[in-house]
Scaffold this active site. Sequence first.
Site, PDB file in Angstrom:
ATOM      1  N   GLU A  10       9.592  16.363  14.863  1.00  0.00           N
ATOM      2  CA  GLU A  10       9.886  16.324  13.604  1.00  0.00           C
ATOM      3  C   GLU A  10       9.569  17.126  12.751  1.00  0.00           C
ATOM      4  O   GLU A  10       8.106  17.301  12.515  1.00  0.00           O
ATOM      5  CB  GLU A  10       9.809  14.908  13.249  1.00  0.00           C
ATOM      6  CG  GLU A  10      10.427  14.438  11.800  1.00  0.00           C
ATOM      7  CD  GLU A  10      10.253  13.123  11.508  1.00  0.00           C
ATOM      8  OE1 GLU A  10      10.947  12.554  10.598  1.00  0.00           O
ATOM      9  OE2 GLU A  10       9.289  12.288  11.486  1.00  0.00           O
ATOM     10  N   GLU A  62       9.965   1.756  10.439  1.00  0.00           N
ATOM     11  CA  GLU A  62      11.064   2.570  10.390  1.00  0.00           C
ATOM     12  C   GLU A  62      10.474   4.268  10.568  1.00  0.00           C
ATOM     13  O   GLU A  62       9.569   4.449   9.797  1.00  0.00           O
ATOM     14  CB  GLU A  62      11.679   2.557   9.152  1.00  0.00           C
ATOM     15  CG  GLU A  62      13.043   3.008   8.984  1.00  0.00           C
ATOM     16  CD  GLU A  62      13.127   4.496   8.510  1.00  0.00           C
ATOM     17  OE1 GLU A  62      12.923   5.322   9.337  1.00  0.00           O
ATOM     18  OE2 GLU A  62      13.080   4.543   7.284  1.00  0.00           O
ATOM     19  N   LYS A  90       0.980  -1.225  -0.111  1.00  0.00           N
ATOM     20  CA  LYS A  90      -0.130   0.030  -0.007  1.00  0.00           C
ATOM     21  C   LYS A  90       0.700   1.198   0.049  1.00  0.00           C
ATOM     22  O   LYS A  90       1.489   1.697   0.949  1.00  0.00           O
ATOM     23  CB  LYS A  90      -0.896  -0.055   1.211  1.00  0.00           C
ATOM     24  CG  LYS A  90      -2.006   1.080   1.053  1.00  0.00           C
ATOM     25  CD  LYS A  90      -1.480   2.473   1.653  1.00  0.00           C
ATOM     26  CE  LYS A  90      -2.710   3.558   1.547  1.00  0.00           C
ATOM     27  NZ  LYS A  90      -2.036   4.813   1.916  1.00  0.00           N
ATOM     28  N   CYS A 133      13.393  10.930   6.953  1.00  0.00           N
ATOM     29  CA  CYS A 133      13.490  10.640   8.409  1.00  0.00           C
ATOM     30  C   CYS A 133      14.574  10.822   9.177  1.00  0.00           C
ATOM     31  O   CYS A 133      15.046  11.014  10.230  1.00  0.00           O
ATOM     32  CB  CYS A 133      12.938   9.125   8.588  1.00  0.00           C
ATOM     33  SG  CYS A 133      14.024   8.154   7.629  1.00  0.00           S
TER      34      CYS A 133
END
Length: 506
Positions: free
Chosen positions: A398, A263, A189, A297
């Site tokens: 973040e 992750e 997906k 990331c």
Amino acid sequence: MTTSQPPAAADTEDREHYRMLIDGTWRDAADSRRFDSVNPFDGTHWADVPLAGEADVDAAVRAARAAFDNGTWPATTPARRAQLLRRLGDLITERADDLARVQVLENGKLIREVSGQTRALAGHCYFYAGVAETMHGHTLAGSVPDMHVFTVREPIGVVAAITPWNSPLALLLWKLCPALAAGNTMVIKPSEITPVSTLLLGELITEAGFPAGVVNIVTGEGATGAALARHPGVDKIAFTGSTAVGKTIAVTAAERLARVSLELGGKSPNIIFSDADLPNAVNGVLAGVFAATGQTCMAGSRVLVQQNIYDMFAAALVERTEQIKIGDPLDPDTEMGTVACQSQHTKVLDYIAIARDEGATLLAGGKRPEDPALAKGLFVEPTVFGDVTNDMRIAREEVFGPVAVLIPFTDEAHAVEIANDTPFGLAAGVWTTDVARAHRMVRRLRAGTVWVNNYRKTNYVAPFGGFRESGLGRENGMDAVNEYTEVKTAWIDLGNRITDPFNPRA
């Protein structure tokens, strides 16, 4: 089995239409719903794809389940799996330009970066083709006489791969290659922002000759991913994305004890010592947070600078930041492209406002560019803040955009203290010419990857993953194989007789 998409139709806006891959055939959603892919550079709705519902997800999982349970894929010889992975690598090389261009249209990442990144994907296929042919267990030296004890590694089953929009194909191949090499089947997906590139990869997967049902692709939004994650036919979920969504997936998987690899996010420190090669360190900071518009990331967005060079380094970084060429991501001369979507663009600008409210000093950027030629695009100027402390939100949360914050430190111990003062632990950078210091920092930093005098380097041989809220498990390298296999232990009696059934050691 249909190996390619039906001819792309076009409506009055020249929009391209794509279908999902389920059990070897290209399909629309069961209820015919669709959604658009939007180019973040000019706002055009250039393609549309199916919006998969629960029925479509169920069909994809059932197809993967059948391909696993009937032995179609796990019983395929390692040599044949390797052959197909190598063929896929060859096809990726042949179609690299097309795959790269579509990713740029979807997320605004630079063609100068995506082109090389896409070509490198063939290496993942070739590496894990070799793994497929050399995977083995161990013969164990047990203490029980006349017993032959050994282990074998077997595939887990059906893997759900839920992938992000920032590097859609690279982060998919990190999952796809080891999973297939180990004998698992898959339902993929992709992010709703970048579905088309994954569907094009699906064409290459079918062209390479993978059997129907081994790899399935469903496109959709958050509800589609949630339906896939909670499907009882999924044995393992491999997810790359935000920490918040990763936690939700972990809870969902825990309800049925499904395996997970996650992750997740990061707020990585990039640490500049006074003995560093400063021009190289400046380039390293640019690579760490601006080269991908900060949408990675592993972005080195917390720039820790030793106090005695802080002013000099800040001035050099700002000077170079203000020279960054912003523009069309398909132009090879462009150095920074757009943010991928409207919601992310708003989020980045909101964090810039938060930093100002917290008392950080804006040193560069901080707004949309004023160039009228860029008015349609989701651009944010490369932004640098000074006078930042590690307790500010801009230093702890973040941003996932082109925003770097400068934090001073006094000595090595202070740098380690600040660097590790975060809920994350994905990556870190260290810039120093002192080899002993480099080794000490590698040991003391709580991060899954530590780069010394470089940043953002990855390779299929090198495990990648995070500590703490940056995730669970590892991708790439031989460690990734462990994420997609179960260990089975076998005991073969070489001649013992059971003399005492109530004492297994007799």
